[in-house]
Design a protein around this motif. Structure first.
Motif, PDB file in Angstrom:
ATOM      1  N   LEU A   1       0.828  -1.205   0.000  1.00  0.00           N
ATOM      2  CA  LEU A   1       0.000   0.000   0.000  1.00  0.00           C
ATOM      3  C   LEU A   1       0.862   1.253   0.000  1.00  0.00           C
ATOM      4  CD1 LEU A   1      -2.728   1.458   0.325  1.00  0.00           C
ATOM      5  CD2 LEU A   1      -2.492   1.152   2.794  1.00  0.00           C
ATOM      6  N   GLN A   2       1.886   1.270   0.855  1.00  0.00           N
ATOM      7  CA  GLN A   2       2.705   2.471   0.942  1.00  0.00           C
ATOM      8  C   GLN A   2       3.518   2.679  -0.340  1.00  0.00           C
ATOM      9  OE1 GLN A   2       4.784   3.117   4.608  1.00  0.00           O
ATOM     10  NE2 GLN A   2       4.570   5.272   4.178  1.00  0.00           N
TER      11      GLN A   2
ATOM     12  N   LEU B   1      -0.128   2.313   9.984  1.00  0.00           N
ATOM     13  CA  LEU B   1      -1.063   2.440   8.875  1.00  0.00           C
ATOM     14  C   LEU B   1      -1.856   3.742   8.917  1.00  0.00           C
ATOM     15  CD1 LEU B   1      -2.411  -1.215   8.600  1.00  0.00           C
ATOM     16  CD2 LEU B   1      -1.007   0.007   6.946  1.00  0.00           C
ATOM     17  N   GLU B   2      -2.254   4.200  10.113  1.00  0.00           N
ATOM     18  CA  GLU B   2      -3.034   5.434  10.202  1.00  0.00           C
ATOM     19  C   GLU B   2      -2.231   6.619   9.686  1.00  0.00           C
ATOM     20  OE1 GLU B   2      -4.529   5.987  14.109  1.00  0.00           O
ATOM     21  OE2 GLU B   2      -5.844   4.217  14.049  1.00  0.00           O
TER      22      GLU B   2
ATOM     23  N   ALA C   1      -1.883   6.406   5.919  1.00  0.00           N
ATOM     24  CA  ALA C   1      -3.094   6.794   5.201  1.00  0.00           C
ATOM     25  C   ALA C   1      -3.206   8.313   5.109  1.00  0.00           C
ATOM     26  CB  ALA C   1      -4.320   6.205   5.893  1.00  0.00           C
TER      27      ALA C   1
END
Length: 412
Positions: A185-186, A241-242, A245
């Motif tokens: 994702l990153q 993750l927060e 995002a």
């Protein structure tokens, strides 16, 4: 009175727990006396041998799983750089001078990494306790305990230990899957298509050494019309993750804003307004620089971020610290952001970074900034890639630090 130096080799030799030292290739490099006594194999017999050649699985036991379990533990240590404690393990050992004969043995192992200056595992201390007597003994431990009760107790203990090992392995696999999803994702959020056209730009991205391997730091390179391009780095508060995002949303917003508003100050103003509506975005720091390759000057603006460094070919440097304002959302009302400019000559180097590169716990951040400028001044003629690696190495964060790090090196 001076303290005499500690002879660590002598201490290791007499340590009462059986220990041996393995290299990253799992070749035995040291054995203490307790280990030799526990296995009845001398140091001469073991040093220089691959661990699993010295101690193969018992061919007469179809259920033998000593090698796969121990190998998995050792490789976890090599990957993570963290100690790994194994469940009680049955691992029969060959009888000296009778390699076809194996003696039943039970062990309680722990594998401990020894890190080198580069943060990588240089050795593994393999420490074991021989629990064979405990497992095989069925005598009563207290008056009134029958042998069958003791045997059942030991069987239950072993079963629970094996269950715990299985659960730990499942947790490790789940964490590995979660980490892979997060990293994928990153990587998608950090894509910078224009970067491929800039062979004079090197980027490095290192999440904090301990964590999920994702973070809120970012970098971006965007081509603009009329021989301009822009470089930015930013830092969202937090990790995981927060923060990643939030980073993705802010990075995309700034990348879009600078395409419509070439001035870096105006682009950061727009980003600040947007950040007010994004949970977790306040107190984010960011710096953006627009490089005009035709007029040879850099315009820049910073929202609470450490100053970029412009290093001249002669080793002198300029801190881009004349247009610094508070982080995003720090003011209750909107105020225009400042902007400044500085000229450059061909061969100069522009370096942008996040605070994880220079900040150290218990130390003023200026000390870290001085270390960075000293390295840049001494290495100004290195290629961007070589310079990026040198900076990380000299500042002691090649393997990651306590905080996330983004680094961009631009040869102008």
């Amino acid at each position: 009175m001076s303290t005499p130096p500690v002879d660590y080799e002598a201490l290791f030799a007499v340590t009462p727990s059986p220990c041996l030292v393995l290299g990253p290739d799992l070749v035995i490099v040291a054995v203490n006396e307790a280990y030799s006594c526990a296995t009845r194999h001398s140091r001469k017999d073991l040093v220089g041998r691959y661990l699993f050649d010295a101690f193969p699985d018992n061919p007469g036991d179809p259920d033998a799983d000593g090698i796969p379990n121990l190998s998995a533990s050792l490789h976890r240590v090599l990957r993570s750089g963290e100690p790994d404690t194994m469940a009680m393990q049955k691992y029969d050992i060959p009888v000296p001078d009778r390699p076809e004969v194996f003696e039943e043995r039970w062990w309680s192992p722990i594998n401990i990494p020894v890190l080198g200056p580069d943060g990588q595992v240089s050795w593994i201390i393999h420490r074991v306790e021989d629990v064979t007597e405990f497992v095989l003994s069925h005598g009563p431990s207290q008056p009134g305990h029958k042998p069958k009760e003791r045997e059942a107790m030991e069987a239950e203990l072993y079963a629970r230990a094996r269950e715990l090992q299985l659960v730990n392995e499942q947790l490790r696999q789940a964490h590995a899957r979660e980490r892979q999803v997060a990293v994928t994702l990153q990587e998608a959020m950090l894509q910078s298509p224009d970067l491929a056209r800039h062979h004079n730009v090197a980027v490095r991205y290192l999440p904090a050494a301990k964590g999920l391997n994702v973070c809120g730091d970012w970098y971006d390179v965007v081509d603009l019309p009329d021989e301009h391009f822009t470089v930015a780095v930013g830092d969202v508060v937090g990790h995981g993750l927060e923060a990643a995002a939030v980073m993705g949303m802010l990075r995309s917003a700034l990348s879009a804003a600078v395409r419509a508003l070439c001035d870096p100050a105006k682009a950061i103003e727009v980003l600040g307004l947007y950040a007010r509506s994004v949970e977790g975005a306040l107190a984010t720091t960011v710096v953006k620089a627009v490089v005009d390759t035709r007029r040879r000057h850099i315009s820049y603006s910073s929202a609470g971020h450490p100053p970029p460094v412009l290093t001249r070919t002669d080793g002198t440097f300029v801190l881009l610290d004349q247009a610094t304002d508070p982080p995003l959302g720090a003011r209750p009302v909107h105020v225009p952001r400042p902007q400044a400019a500085v000229p450059f000559t061909s061969g100069d180097t522009l370096v942008l970074y996040t605070d994880g590169l220079i900040e150290r716990r218990g130390e003023d951040i200026d000390a870290g900034l001085h270390r960075l400028t000293d390295v840049l001044a001494a290495s100004s003629r290195l290629s961007p890639d070589h310079l990026a690696d040198t900076v990380l190495s000299r500042l002691g964060v090649s393997g990651g630090g306590d905080d996330d790090i983004a680094l961009v090196v631009v040869r102008l």
